[in-house]
Design a protein around this motif. Structure first.
Motif, PDB file in Angstrom:
ATOM      1  N   LYS A 100     -52.396 -62.696 -20.486  1.00 48.13           N
ATOM      2  CA  LYS A 100     -53.439 -61.679 -20.507  1.00 48.13           C
ATOM      3  C   LYS A 100     -54.767 -62.335 -20.836  1.00 48.13           C
ATOM      4  O   LYS A 100     -54.789 -63.365 -21.536  1.00 48.13           O
ATOM      5  CB  LYS A 100     -53.078 -60.536 -21.467  1.00 48.13           C
ATOM      6  CG  LYS A 100     -53.105 -60.894 -22.955  1.00 48.13           C
ATOM      7  CD  LYS A 100     -54.469 -60.639 -23.551  1.00 48.13           C
ATOM      8  CE  LYS A 100     -54.570 -61.095 -24.978  1.00 48.13           C
ATOM      9  NZ  LYS A 100     -55.944 -61.126 -25.506  1.00 48.13           N
ATOM     10  N   PRO A 101     -55.879 -61.803 -20.312  1.00 52.12           N
ATOM     11  CA  PRO A 101     -55.950 -60.626 -19.447  1.00 52.12           C
ATOM     12  C   PRO A 101     -55.540 -60.970 -18.017  1.00 52.12           C
ATOM     13  O   PRO A 101     -55.633 -62.130 -17.607  1.00 52.12           O
ATOM     14  CB  PRO A 101     -57.438 -60.258 -19.499  1.00 52.12           C
ATOM     15  CG  PRO A 101     -58.116 -61.596 -19.611  1.00 52.12           C
ATOM     16  CD  PRO A 101     -57.223 -62.395 -20.522  1.00 52.12           C
ATOM     17  N   THR A 103     -57.242 -60.059 -15.462  1.00 48.51           N
ATOM     18  CA  THR A 103     -58.602 -60.537 -15.191  1.00 48.51           C
ATOM     19  C   THR A 103     -59.498 -59.893 -16.245  1.00 48.51           C
ATOM     20  O   THR A 103     -59.096 -58.937 -16.903  1.00 48.51           O
ATOM     21  CB  THR A 103     -59.107 -60.158 -13.781  1.00 48.51           C
ATOM     22  OG1 THR A 103     -59.255 -58.741 -13.705  1.00 48.51           O
ATOM     23  CG2 THR A 103     -58.146 -60.634 -12.699  1.00 48.51           C
ATOM     24  N   PRO A 104     -60.744 -60.357 -16.405  1.00 48.83           N
ATOM     25  CA  PRO A 104     -61.573 -59.860 -17.501  1.00 48.83           C
ATOM     26  C   PRO A 104     -62.167 -58.464 -17.306  1.00 48.83           C
ATOM     27  O   PRO A 104     -62.728 -57.918 -18.258  1.00 48.83           O
ATOM     28  CB  PRO A 104     -62.703 -60.903 -17.592  1.00 48.83           C
ATOM     29  CG  PRO A 104     -62.226 -62.080 -16.823  1.00 48.83           C
ATOM     30  CD  PRO A 104     -61.330 -61.542 -15.773  1.00 48.83           C
ATOM     31  N   ASP A 105     -62.098 -57.889 -16.107  1.00 47.99           N
ATOM     32  CA  ASP A 105     -62.720 -56.591 -15.893  1.00 47.99           C
ATOM     33  C   ASP A 105     -61.906 -55.783 -14.889  1.00 47.99           C
ATOM     34  O   ASP A 105     -61.067 -56.322 -14.151  1.00 47.99           O
ATOM     35  CB  ASP A 105     -64.157 -56.742 -15.391  1.00 47.99           C
ATOM     36  CG  ASP A 105     -64.230 -57.546 -14.108  1.00 47.99           C
ATOM     37  OD1 ASP A 105     -64.007 -56.962 -13.033  1.00 47.99           O
ATOM     38  OD2 ASP A 105     -64.484 -58.764 -14.164  1.00 47.99           O
ATOM     39  N   ALA A 109     -59.540 -56.865 -11.538  1.00 51.08           N
ATOM     40  CA  ALA A 109     -58.122 -56.523 -11.669  1.00 51.08           C
ATOM     41  C   ALA A 109     -57.668 -55.634 -10.516  1.00 51.08           C
ATOM     42  O   ALA A 109     -56.555 -55.775 -10.000  1.00 51.08           O
ATOM     43  CB  ALA A 109     -57.872 -55.831 -13.006  1.00 51.08           C
ATOM     44  N   SER A 174     -61.797 -56.678 -26.009  1.00 50.86           N
ATOM     45  CA  SER A 174     -61.227 -57.224 -24.773  1.00 50.86           C
ATOM     46  C   SER A 174     -60.154 -58.276 -25.019  1.00 50.86           C
ATOM     47  O   SER A 174     -59.225 -58.414 -24.206  1.00 50.86           O
ATOM     48  CB  SER A 174     -62.337 -57.819 -23.904  1.00 50.86           C
ATOM     49  OG  SER A 174     -63.012 -58.862 -24.581  1.00 50.86           O
ATOM     50  N   ALA A 178     -56.822 -55.417 -26.790  1.00 49.86           N
ATOM     51  CA  ALA A 178     -56.081 -55.362 -25.518  1.00 49.86           C
ATOM     52  C   ALA A 178     -54.578 -55.306 -25.763  1.00 49.86           C
ATOM     53  O   ALA A 178     -53.840 -54.635 -25.020  1.00 49.86           O
ATOM     54  CB  ALA A 178     -56.430 -56.574 -24.659  1.00 49.86           C
ATOM     55  N   TYR A 308     -54.175 -54.104 -14.924  1.00 53.93           N
ATOM     56  CA  TYR A 308     -55.361 -53.361 -14.473  1.00 53.93           C
ATOM     57  C   TYR A 308     -55.699 -52.241 -15.452  1.00 53.93           C
ATOM     58  O   TYR A 308     -56.869 -52.058 -15.832  1.00 53.93           O
ATOM     59  CB  TYR A 308     -55.113 -52.801 -13.073  1.00 53.93           C
ATOM     60  CG  TYR A 308     -56.007 -51.636 -12.717  1.00 53.93           C
ATOM     61  CD1 TYR A 308     -57.369 -51.822 -12.473  1.00 53.93           C
ATOM     62  CD2 TYR A 308     -55.491 -50.347 -12.645  1.00 53.93           C
ATOM     63  CE1 TYR A 308     -58.194 -50.750 -12.166  1.00 53.93           C
ATOM     64  CE2 TYR A 308     -56.303 -49.267 -12.328  1.00 53.93           C
ATOM     65  CZ  TYR A 308     -57.658 -49.469 -12.090  1.00 53.93           C
ATOM     66  OH  TYR A 308     -58.464 -48.400 -11.797  1.00 53.93           O
ATOM     67  N   ALA A 311     -57.295 -53.582 -18.537  1.00 57.78           N
ATOM     68  CA  ALA A 311     -58.681 -54.006 -18.274  1.00 57.78           C
ATOM     69  C   ALA A 311     -59.617 -52.804 -18.236  1.00 57.78           C
ATOM     70  O   ALA A 311     -60.737 -52.852 -18.767  1.00 57.78           O
ATOM     71  CB  ALA A 311     -58.739 -54.781 -16.960  1.00 57.78           C
ATOM     72  N   CYS A 314     -60.073 -51.455 -21.834  1.00 55.25           N
ATOM     73  CA  CYS A 314     -60.922 -52.344 -22.627  1.00 55.25           C
ATOM     74  C   CYS A 314     -62.377 -52.270 -22.172  1.00 55.25           C
ATOM     75  O   CYS A 314     -63.299 -52.332 -22.997  1.00 55.25           O
ATOM     76  CB  CYS A 314     -60.408 -53.778 -22.536  1.00 55.25           C
ATOM     77  SG  CYS A 314     -58.873 -54.052 -23.443  1.00 55.25           S
ATOM     78  N   GLU A 315     -62.587 -52.106 -20.889  1.00 52.99           N
ATOM     79  CA  GLU A 315     -63.945 -51.950 -20.367  1.00 52.99           C
ATOM     80  C   GLU A 315     -64.591 -50.692 -20.940  1.00 52.99           C
ATOM     81  O   GLU A 315     -65.756 -50.703 -21.356  1.00 52.99           O
ATOM     82  CB  GLU A 315     -63.893 -51.890 -18.840  1.00 52.99           C
ATOM     83  CG  GLU A 315     -65.177 -52.243 -18.144  1.00 52.99           C
ATOM     84  CD  GLU A 315     -64.957 -52.487 -16.670  1.00 52.99           C
ATOM     85  OE1 GLU A 315     -64.940 -51.501 -15.891  1.00 52.99           O
ATOM     86  OE2 GLU A 315     -64.800 -53.653 -16.276  1.00 52.99           O
TER      87      GLU A 315
END
Length: 339
Positions: A100-101, A103-105, A109, A174, A178, A308, A311, A314-315
């Motif tokens: 993880k993650p 992807t970061p966003d 994702a 994040s 997460a 996803y 992400a 977290c966003e």
């Protein structure tokens, strides 16, 4: 691959996490071996490869994935590099364990999610290792019996001795919360619909400008609330605890009282100092499960959808931290591949 032969793995990223996975595959987990390692730092890649028989070192993930002696990929590189590595793995139709993650966003994702759907079958297991921790597994099993009734609230505490020098206030969400985001979704079987972040006065032990601790409230589509105390500079130890409050009872994990001593006028136990100690068994079992299922031609565990969803939550959490107030989570409709 020949299912009687060891799973031949390329490990991408040889920092602390990646190097530990190389050690785990080489010395702890049966049925697999590391045949390639990848790192942008060529010298570090060569150093790690030198410790494993028959392992080659690369600086380009695509080159490693194209090698004839690679059956699967373990991605342990920094989050911003994950999307490119995942898409390259899809081009070779290789199974992936992605730390993880995902992807970061949420946007990137979602691109990975859509690319995996285009393959028509799952290829990714995301490294939410708490799903393999003995205490979390027992708590999940208890909730599934229904004996405690419907879950109403989940209280989480996540404490670290000290944060790395590069840690930012948003990374408390994040990079740390997460894990509680995924644990909430998995334990309760709910999607998270909104996030609120409350900020007490920063601890004197926090670096200048770091908003630590934080108190995060997650709302779910099942009507439950999950809260997270995240405190990454508590100074005394690494603690991960969870208590679920249900209609007919409660259950708690993470107290760490496996060994209690009484001596010289004192009683007590020890507190883990980092994640490598607290979750060693979970990491072992996560990787062991991935190797075993991959050799059988199956993909199980946390999916690209789970990556996803985390992400996206977290966003929303970072927005709630920066803007204040309650922020709703925007998720696409869950595709049939992940139902």
């Amino acid at each position: 691959m020949n299912r009687r032969e060891p799973l031949r793995i390329a490990v991408i990223g040889t920092g602390r996490m990646g190097a530990d996975h190389v050690r785990r595959i080489d010395r702890v987990v049966s049925g697999a071996r590391v045949t390639a390692v990848v790192d942008v730092d060529a010298e570090r890649a060569r150093s790690v490869a030198a410790g494993v028989d028959g392992c080659t070192a690369h600086t380009d993930p695509a080159a490693a994935m194209a090698a004839a002696d690679v059956d699967a990929v373990l991605i342990a590189s920094p989050g911003p590099a994950h999307e490119a590595a995942l898409l390259a793995a899809f081009e070779h139709d290789l199974p992936v364990l992605c730390e993880k993650p995902l992807t970061p966003d949420a946007a990137s994702a979602l691109r990975v999610l859509e690319a995996e759907q285009a393959l028509g079958h799952r290829r990714v297991q995301v490294g939410f290792m708490r799903r393999y921790d003995t205490e979390y597994v027992r708590l999940k099993a208890l909730l599934e019996t229904g004996r405690l009734g419907r879950p109403l609230m989940l209280h989480n505490r996540h404490r670290n001795v000290a944060s790395p020098p590069f840690f930012t206030s948003s990374m408390l969400i994040s990079d740390s919360v997460a894990h509680e985001v995924d644990a909430t979704r998995w334990l309760l079987g709910h999607e998270i619909t909104a996030v609120t972040v409350l900020r007490p006065a920063p601890s004197a032990g926090a670096p200048e400008g770091l908003r630590d601790p934080q108190f995060v409230v997650l709302e779910t589509d099942g009507g439950a609330l999950s809260d997270v105390e995240i405190f990454v500079n508590c100074g005394f130890g690494y603690q991960v605890q969870a208590e679920v409050v249900c209609e007919r009872g409660t259950a708690r994990i993470g107290d760490g009282h496996a060994l209690v001593t009484n001596m010289a006028g004192h009683w007590g136990g020890t507190i883990a100092q980092d994640w490598t100690d607290r979750f060693a068994q979970a990491y072992d079992d996560e990787l062991r499960t991935w190797v075993d299922t991959t050799r059988r031609g199956e993909i199980t565990g946390p999916s690209t959808w789970d990556g996803y969803a985390a992400a996206a939550v977290c966003e929303a959490g970072v927005r709630a931290l920066e803007e204040g107030g309650r922020v709703e989570v925007d998720l696409v409709e869950k595709p049939p591949l992940y139902r």
